[in-house]
Write an enzyme that holds these catalytic residues in place. Structure first.
Site, short mmCIF file in Angstrom:
data_model
loop_
_atom_site.label_atom_id
_atom_site.label_comp_id
_atom_site.label_asym_id
_atom_site.label_seq_id
_atom_site.Cartn_x
_atom_site.Cartn_y
_atom_site.Cartn_z
N CYS A 20 0.84 -1.20 0.00
CA CYS A 20 0.00 0.00 0.00
C CYS A 20 0.87 1.25 0.00
O CYS A 20 2.02 1.22 0.41
CB CYS A 20 -0.88 0.00 1.23
SG CYS A 20 0.08 -0.08 2.75
N CYS A 23 2.78 2.45 3.03
CA CYS A 23 4.04 1.79 3.43
C CYS A 23 5.23 2.72 3.18
O CYS A 23 6.24 2.65 3.86
CB CYS A 23 4.29 0.52 2.62
SG CYS A 23 2.89 -0.56 2.56
N ASP A 436 54.54 -14.18 -29.43
CA ASP A 436 55.69 -13.54 -28.82
C ASP A 436 56.44 -14.71 -28.16
O ASP A 436 55.81 -15.67 -27.76
CB ASP A 436 55.17 -12.55 -27.77
CG ASP A 436 56.29 -11.91 -27.01
OD1 ASP A 436 57.29 -11.58 -27.65
OD2 ASP A 436 56.15 -11.76 -25.78
N ASP A 635 51.75 -11.48 -23.98
CA ASP A 635 51.41 -11.31 -22.56
C ASP A 635 51.86 -9.96 -22.03
O ASP A 635 51.39 -9.51 -21.01
CB ASP A 635 52.05 -12.42 -21.72
CG ASP A 635 53.54 -12.26 -21.61
OD1 ASP A 635 54.14 -11.72 -22.56
OD2 ASP A 635 54.11 -12.66 -20.59
N ASP A 639 53.27 -5.73 -26.27
CA ASP A 639 52.58 -6.38 -27.39
C ASP A 639 51.27 -5.66 -27.72
O ASP A 639 50.61 -5.99 -28.69
CB ASP A 639 52.22 -7.83 -27.04
CG ASP A 639 53.46 -8.68 -26.86
OD1 ASP A 639 54.46 -8.38 -27.54
OD2 ASP A 639 53.42 -9.62 -26.07
#
Lengths: 750, 117
Positions: A20, A23, A436, A635, A639
């Site tokens: 309601c 609330c 690589d 990695d 790169d």
């Protein structure tokens, strides 16, 4: 999840049980009374509340609970709960569909049997009119109870100026029913020969399509198994130390810097850094790496991984949606919902499909009415209905997403994270792969590989003295020697008078001995005789190792070789790629001798040494110009330009450090087999998509004209609407089942 | 027969006009926040007009058991969301430049457009 864009530290909660408008005041009041809350605004329409301030989520939840409602944080709801709710919802829907199927087929099957066994369902006498009227009412009941969702959906879409599968089913079954009722009520309006009723078609189609949807729902559940498994890795609770006491809380309540205790057999609830204890952790569920990893103070642990041996305490560094696992789940979900370019045509067609089928249906009815044999109206109704029913936009629409869902999930299981559908499609077409060397083909960390004793007889002592001497140097090769000694629990000795002779080596005093470590030139300058070992040094160099001389008090003690070892499975992974006709090229900044030695060992014939980072990008461009689809694996940060330029950039993660957003495909473990797996799974997925798309296209392209009756003039074949309903239900089920076949995909590793 | 043919052709013309040519009115959102209900095979409202250069909050409420309605995609914004059944899911979108941004389910059967002006 989309990141929240609120600039303040707002917390969004969903309020349960607020029925309601009054609330709102109660809930807002309770929240505002909480310490640290600046404002609390509830939106009654969507039952959410936004709270600003410094109060913690759990305090806000308590405040809402104190006034009799439940609250859940919107962004932090546990994935496992969501999954459980979804499964429950799917199960409820499956039961409803099966019930609808049962109701519809309970009428449809007897009617079908009647039409086959007894004969024509025609309306000639008043008694027949009455009994068919009753059947018509029963069929309406089926339409209402089992097919209501089709009609409501169709009407709502129609009002919305859109059309979907519901539109076709509603129109098809509706036309059949209305025509039949016209035959029953005003038979005189229809020529005698055409006074057929098609109630069995309406009931059967509704039954069969509901059955198809139910089976499809079951099959769909299997397509998301991989993501379920990933979500299942999340622990539900965590033991944290608060106020010097151990408390068990839900993982969504773990805060940054909380100290978390994990016992053997338990999963890491969040990411963190070990502050006490030693254990081995099974990370295979995330990285695919079968060997457990030793963890001790200072090491990182990742949510979802399994503690195998000791009790550890760690400090939480990433919680909630920030953990590596949550990010992986998020990424996999996003990728599963993205479409590779191959699916775009189907997407465009899907947008026009339903209205086009409706037009074909009208045209087919007109063709029968104009050119068809008697009873033309009956043929027109049958063909129009059958066209509407047989056309299946779902098969077309499902073809790509179902396969992507399974393929991306399958890849994730193998520790391969594919960023999106486009990366998946391009990866399947790679013709050249650039590697690589350091850290990709090799371990990336130099190690002592050989100690060849000369003057000395005690290799442990030699290593102790050499490592003690090298502990003064910061050279990577020196570090390798120090680490080698530490690994063997050799204690380092104190040195003095350390001197680095740039370009040659180092010297120092230790235990009243003069130590000298360096290259051949240094030995010559210092008058150390190495003649008996030069040949051996050359042999080591040819094996991609760096040989160095170690002298004690002017006599050669040993020849020590250091090398960056090749990863154990690099050779077999490269062979796998070459076997798939992929051109493998190695680029390295290292010298030519090392590059040659490594390339020869791993079976690469094409390589470039002493390459600068920008040269790597140039090589990618050069290959692309020559028509190759280039994959680049690296990695390091150096790169990055080449990774970005390549058609598919692969990042090799170290398992825990997942650079998710940086590459098209992220390999969670160091092994290059991940690359071959990624390409293999991409190829398998694309093949599956093509099969699905081909099947869906052919089905519709052949089915629709067949339903319209193009075969009738030649062979007298006109499809029944019931067969069309069964075919349609089967077509999308076939697509989902074919996509499910991908679940059986196994990377042909090792 | 001529009448029937004319009816048929008119029907085709209506299909073309209704589904492709007619441009329905968009729901104009004042404060860039709106609730969209997913029910009975459609998004309601499906055509939404929002202001450019301001963040947008879309609250989806899925009240549709059909599994197709579960996935929500904004392909051009790279957003994909799983809509939970009988629950709301909020989608925060950063300020957008003017244009039309489609959103739909995986199979494009549920379809909507976010028109940014």
């Amino acid at each position: 999840m989309v990141p929240m864009t609120n600039t303040k530290s707002d917390i969004h909660l969903i309020i349960e049980g607020a029925g309601c408008a009054s609330c709102v005041g109660k809930i807002e009041g309770a929240l505002k009374a909480t310490l640290g809350v600046v404002s609390a605004e509830m939106n009654f329409a969507d039952r959410t509340v936004i709270v600003s301030g410094t109060a913690k989520t759990e305090e806000l939840i308590k405040a809402v609970e104190s006034v009799g409602y439940n609250a859940k944080p919107i962004d932090d709801s546990s994935e496992t709960d969501v999954l459980d709710e979804k499964e429950a919802a799917d199960w409820a829907y499956y039961k409803k569909l099966m019930r609808d199927t049962f109701i519809a087929l309970s009428l449809g099957i007897p009617l079908m049997i009647y039409s086959i066994v007894i004969g024509e369902m025609t309306v000639e006498t008043n008694a027949e009119r009455m009994s068919w009227f009753m059947v018509g009412v029963l069929t309406f009941g089926v339409m209402y109870f089992s097919g209501k969702h089709f009609y409501v959906g169709a009407w709502k879409s129609f009002k919305n100026h859109s059309a979907n599968m519901d539109t076709l089913i509603a129109l098809g079954t509706g036309t059949a029913w209305i025509y039949s009722m016209v035959v029953v009520f005003v038979p005189d309006a229809i020529p005698m020969m055409a006074r057929h009723v098609y109630f069995e078609a309406t009931a059967m189609i509704i039954g069969l399509i509901n059955l198809g949807l139910a089976l499809e729902l079951k099959a769909r559940g299997k397509t998301s198994e991989a993501i379920k498994r990933l979500i299942g890795l999340q622990a539900k609770t965590a033991t944290v130390i608060r106020d010097k006491k151990e408390v068990q809380i839900g993982i969504e309540q773990v805060l940054l810097k909380d100290v978390v205790k994990v016992k053997p057999g338990e999963k890491m609830p969040v990411d963190g850094v070990v502050i006490e204890g030693h254990t081995s952790i099974d990370e295979s569920m995330l990285t695919g790496e079968p060997m457990p990893v030793e963890k001790t103070e200072g090491d990182e642990v990742v949510a979802g991984t399994l503690n195998k041996s000791g009790v550890i305490f760690f400090k939480a560094t990433r919680v909630g949606k920030d953990t590596a696992l949550a990010q992986i789940i998020n990424m996999v979900k996003r990728a599963q919902n993205s479409k590779p370019p191959i699916g775009r045509l189907a997407d465009v067609i899907s947008g026009y499909f339903v209205p086009v089928v409706m037009i074909i249906s009208v045209l087919s009815a007109l063709a029968w009415l104009n050119f068809g044999p008697a009873p033309a109206i009956a043929f027109a109704i049958v063909s129009a209905t059958t066209v509407l029913i047989i056309a299946c936009p779902c098969a077309l629409g499902l073809a790509t997403p179902m396969s992507v869902m399974v393929g991306v999930g399958k890849a994730a299981e193998a520790g391969v994270l594919i960023r999106n559908g486009e990366a998946l499609q391009t990866a399947s077409k790679i013709t050249a792969m650039i590697f690589d060397k350091t850290g990709t083909i090799t371990e990336g960390a130099p190690k002592v590989t050989d100690i060849v004793l000369a003057h000395s007889k005690d290799d442990k002592k030699v290593l102790q003295l050499a490592a003690s001497l090298e502990s003064g140097s910061e050279h990577p090769l020196a570090q390798a020697i120090v680490e080698s000694a530490l690994e063997r629990d050799i204690e380092l000795l104190k040195i003095d008078s350390f001197k680095a002779i740039t370009g040659f080596g180092v010297e120092a005093n230790c235990e009243n001995r003069v130590l000298l470590f360096g290259n051949e030139k240094l030995m010559k300058i210092k008058g150390v005789d190495v003649t008996g070992h030069i040949e051996q040094a050359q042999t080591l160099a040819k094996e991609a190792k760096t040989p160095m001389y170690f002298a004690i008090d002017g006599h050669l003690a040993a020849l020590i070789a250091v090398a960056d070892p090749i990863k154990p499975d690099s050779i077999s992974a490269i062979k796998r790629l070459q076997a798939n006709n992929i051109r493998v090229i190695m680029l390295t900044g290292d010298n030519k001798e090392t590059a040659t030695a490594v390339a020869t060992k791993v079976g690469i014939t094409e390589f470039l040494a002493e390459v600068l980072p920008e040269d790597k990008a140039n090589k990618v461009e050069e290959l692309q110009r020559s028509g190759e689809i280039v994959g680049m694996t690296g990695d390091g940060i150096n790169d990055a330009p080449a990774l970005a330029l390549a058609d598919v950039g692969f990042a090799i993660g170290t398992g825990t450090d997942v650079a998710i957003e940086s590459a098209d495909i992220t390999l969670m473990r160091g092994s290059l087999h991940g690359l071959a797996d990624a390409i293999a799974v991409s190829k398998a997925t694309l093949r599956n998509i093509k099969q699905n798309l081909f099947g869906a296209f052919i089905y519709n392209v052949a089915g629709v004209p067949l339903a319209a009756g193009v075969m009738y003039p030649f062979f007298g074949i006109l499809l029944s609407p019931v067969i069309a309903g069964a075919a349609m239900a089967l077509s999308s089920l076939t697509v989902v089942s074919n996509a499910n076949r991908l679940r059986l995909f196994k990377a042909q590793e090792h | 027969m001529i009448v029937i043919n004319i009816i048929g052709l008119v029907l085709i013309a209506i299909i073309v006009w209704w589904f492709w040519l007619y441009k329905p009115q968009e729901t104009v959102v004042e404060n860039n926040e709106i609730m969209i209900e997913v029910k009975d095979g459609i998004y309601s409202p499906a055509l939404i007009q929002v202001a450019a250069d301001r963040p947008i909050l879309l609250t989806f409420f899925r009240n549709d058991q059909n599994p197709c309605s579960e996935t929500l995609l904004f392909p051009s914004l790279e957003i994909s969301e799983q809509l939970k059944l009988n629950e709301i899911t909020q989608v925060n979108i950063k300020a957008l430049i003017p244009g039309e941004y489609e959103f739909h389910c995986q199979m494009k059967m549920y379809h909507g457009v976010l028109k940014v002006i």
